[in-house]
Design an enzyme around this catalytic site. Structure first.
Site, short mmCIF file in Angstrom:
data_model
loop_
_atom_site.label_atom_id
_atom_site.label_comp_id
_atom_site.label_asym_id
_atom_site.label_seq_id
_atom_site.Cartn_x
_atom_site.Cartn_y
_atom_site.Cartn_z
N CYS A 148 0.86 -1.29 0.01
CA CYS A 148 0.03 0.08 -0.12
C CYS A 148 1.07 1.27 0.07
CB CYS A 148 -1.05 0.07 1.08
SG CYS A 148 -0.16 -0.59 2.56
N1 LIG Z 1 -4.84 -4.43 4.87
C1 LIG Z 1 -4.07 -3.69 4.01
O1 LIG Z 1 -4.37 -2.52 3.73
C2 LIG Z 1 -3.19 -4.34 3.00
C3 LIG Z 1 -2.90 -5.69 3.26
N2 LIG Z 1 -1.61 -6.39 2.46
C4 LIG Z 1 -1.28 -7.63 2.41
O2 LIG Z 1 -2.55 -8.47 2.10
C5 LIG Z 1 -2.46 -9.55 2.78
C6 LIG Z 1 -3.78 -9.60 3.56
O3 LIG Z 1 -3.94 -8.63 4.61
P1 LIG Z 1 -5.17 -8.00 5.36
O4 LIG Z 1 -6.47 -8.30 4.52
O5 LIG Z 1 -5.04 -6.86 5.92
O6 LIG Z 1 -5.19 -9.55 6.54
P2 LIG Z 1 -5.99 -9.94 7.27
O7 LIG Z 1 -5.26 -10.15 8.76
O8 LIG Z 1 -7.23 -9.02 7.72
O9 LIG Z 1 -6.75 -11.28 7.13
C7 LIG Z 1 -5.80 -12.50 6.68
C8 LIG Z 1 -6.41 -13.54 5.85
O10 LIG Z 1 -5.75 -14.51 5.64
C9 LIG Z 1 -6.01 -15.85 6.37
N3 LIG Z 1 -4.98 -16.33 7.03
C10 LIG Z 1 -4.42 -16.02 8.13
N4 LIG Z 1 -3.48 -16.91 8.50
C11 LIG Z 1 -3.27 -17.78 7.25
C12 LIG Z 1 -2.65 -18.91 7.02
N5 LIG Z 1 -1.50 -19.17 7.72
N6 LIG Z 1 -2.78 -19.74 6.00
C13 LIG Z 1 -3.77 -19.25 5.12
N7 LIG Z 1 -4.77 -17.98 5.42
C14 LIG Z 1 -4.65 -17.58 6.41
C15 LIG Z 1 -7.27 -15.24 7.40
O11 LIG Z 1 -8.42 -16.22 7.15
P3 LIG Z 1 -8.88 -17.04 8.22
O12 LIG Z 1 -8.23 -16.99 9.66
O13 LIG Z 1 -10.32 -17.04 8.45
O14 LIG Z 1 -8.54 -18.61 7.58
C16 LIG Z 1 -7.53 -14.12 6.81
O15 LIG Z 1 -8.75 -14.03 5.76
C17 LIG Z 1 -1.32 -9.54 4.05
O16 LIG Z 1 -0.30 -10.11 3.45
C18 LIG Z 1 -1.19 -7.99 3.93
O17 LIG Z 1 0.31 -7.57 4.22
C19 LIG Z 1 -1.12 -5.55 1.36
C20 LIG Z 1 -1.47 -4.19 0.94
C21 LIG Z 1 -2.54 -3.56 2.00
C1 LIG Z 2 -1.11 0.43 9.42
C2 LIG Z 2 -0.32 -0.79 9.22
O1 LIG Z 2 0.06 -1.62 10.01
N1 LIG Z 2 -0.21 -1.13 7.74
C3 LIG Z 2 0.83 -2.29 7.48
C4 LIG Z 2 0.82 -2.39 5.97
C5 LIG Z 2 1.66 -3.26 5.45
C6 LIG Z 2 1.15 -4.52 4.65
O2 LIG Z 2 -0.16 -4.67 4.61
O3 LIG Z 2 2.02 -5.61 4.34
P1 LIG Z 2 2.73 -6.12 3.47
O4 LIG Z 2 4.10 -5.90 3.71
O5 LIG Z 2 2.28 -7.47 2.89
O6 LIG Z 2 2.40 -4.98 2.30
C7 LIG Z 2 2.34 -2.27 7.95
O7 LIG Z 2 2.71 -1.09 8.23
O8 LIG Z 2 2.91 -3.03 8.14
#
Ligand SMILES: NC(=O)C1=CN([C@@H]2O[C@H](COP(=O)(O)OP(=O)(O)OC[C@H]3O[C@@H](n4cnc5c(N)ncnc54)[C@H](OP(=O)(O)O)[C@@H]3O)[C@@H](O)[C@H]2O)C=CC1
Ligand SMILES: CC(=O)N[C@@H](CCC(=O)OP(=O)(O)O)C(=O)O
Length: 345
Positions: A148
């Protein structure tokens, strides 16, 4: 056309956003949504938006069903993506990974910042920032969806670096809403801890630093150093990113704005504001849009400030991942995304 797609990690913040966008996407059929905690429950978005019954399956079942998907999204933590991607690719699926698992070319930097062992798939992954690398995404099997903060910083700075307008030492300060930390974030992110507070975190050790430097160095054609400081903003979603540099040659704010406008003119999801003061989260949250504004002092060595804003869950994650899906499948890049209208008037 009805390409079959699936989401692993569908109960997370970006997984939910992906499910919502994909359920309304006219070119694909969402056939798989995995979540251990919601296994067996109905995927409401699928029935409400697409009028079809779909239930969440647990991870073990998702891995068995994956081969039925043409494209799979991994909205999972980086360690889970590292484990899941090889088997999915072997089954013939194309994979768009939202985590940082496959974004960083330098294995040592990846291992230092993520604390994980780098994958040998890294070299074949394509970094899916469409505005800079769309030609590489078309034929990819594994797309590393950008982080992000790197999305916000790269779209602000890339055109200025390509034109050799900036000294290669940059400062990027950015503030993110709390959904950026995912929905299982711990105590530090609880309402009582973040409300009415504002603070920096992971100072000089944030995992997006090498990713930002990698992209910007590629644009500049030589090494760019970035001092990146993320901040936690007590709101749900949105990133405001302020980048600071110094001019290598004389230029005015109007010239820099014209340069950004020219660079992003044909881009459906990047807009240039008349000034940095007009870049705000209200204008982007809920959309796949990035808004950028620039100002500078005109002399050589003068300060340049570029402000950019995105929704961390849309352009910073799920929306950008659907842009990449559209590129993989040969759809117009805006398919399923142009209808996202935002939450503010
Ligand atoms: N939030 C953000 O703004 C952003 C996030 N990201 C990246 O995207 C990915 C998802 O982020 P986000 O949606 O915030 O994460 P969340 O923590 O909100 O959700 C994680 C998801 O992954 C599943 N999960 C957790 N552990 C495991 C595992 N070991 N194996 C399989 N599934 C698993 C969980 O499902 P359940 O437990 O129900 O199975 C849940 O649906 C991360 O890598 C994050 O760094 C990237 C850009 C922005
Ligand atoms: C507010 C907040 O904690 N934001 C996360 C966003 C990064 C993330 O989503 O992880 P990836 O490295 O997979 O992109 C962080 O700073 O770690």
């Amino acid at each position: 056309m009805n390409e079959r797609v699936g989401v692993i990690g569908a109960s997370g913040y970006s997984g939910i956003e992906l499910t919502r966008i994909l359920a309304g996407h006219p070119g694909v059929r969402l056939i798989l949504a995995s979540s251990d905690r919601w296994a067996g429950e109905r995927v409401e978005e699928a029935s409400r938006i697409a009028g079809r019954e779909l239930r969440y399956v647990d991870l073990a079942q998702a891995e068995r069903l994956a081969a039925e998907c043409d494209v799979l999204f991994l909205a999972t933590p980086a360690d889970a993506s590292l484990r899941l991607a090889p088997a999915l690719l072997e089954q013939g699926c194309r994979v768009i990974d939202l985590s940082g698992a496959f974004r960083i070319d330098d294995s040592a930097a990846f291992e230092r910042f993520y604390g994980l062992t780098a994958s040998n798939l890294q070299s074949s992954a394509v970094y899916g920032l469409p505005e800079l690398f769309r030609n590489r995404v078309h034929g990819a099997r594994l797309v590393a969806n950008p982080g992000c903060y790197p999305t916000a910083a790269s779209l602000a700075l890339a055109p200025l670096l390509r034109e050799e307008l900036l000294e290669p030492d940059l400062i990027v300060n950015a503030a993110s809403g709390v959904t950026g930390a995912g929905r299982t974030a711990k105590e530090d992110f609880s309402f009582a801890e973040v409300a009415e507070d504002f603070r920096a975190y992971k100072v000089l050790r944030h995992q997006h630093t090498p990713e930002i430097e990698q992209t910007l160095s590629g644009c500049a054609g030589s090494a760019v150093n970035v001092t990146f400081t993320p901040h936690l903003l007590p709101i749900r979603r949105g990133i405001l990113c302020t980048s600071y540099g110094r001019l290598r040659r004389k230029a005015t704010s109007e010239e820099l704005r014209a340069l950004l406008e020219e660079a992003w003119h044909d881009e459906p999801f990047v807009d240039v504001a008349p000034s940095p003061d007009q870049v705000s989260l209200h204008r982007v949250v809920g959309t796949n849009r990035c808004l950028v504004g620039v100002a500078c002092e005109p002399e050589v060595g003068g300060r340049v400030v570029v402000v950019s804003a995105i929704d961390n869950l849309v352009k910073g994650a799920a929306g950008q991942a659907v842009q990449n899906l559209n590129l993989l499948l040969g759809f117009d890049e805006s398919t399923g995304l142009s209808g996202l209208r935002g939450f503010h008037p």
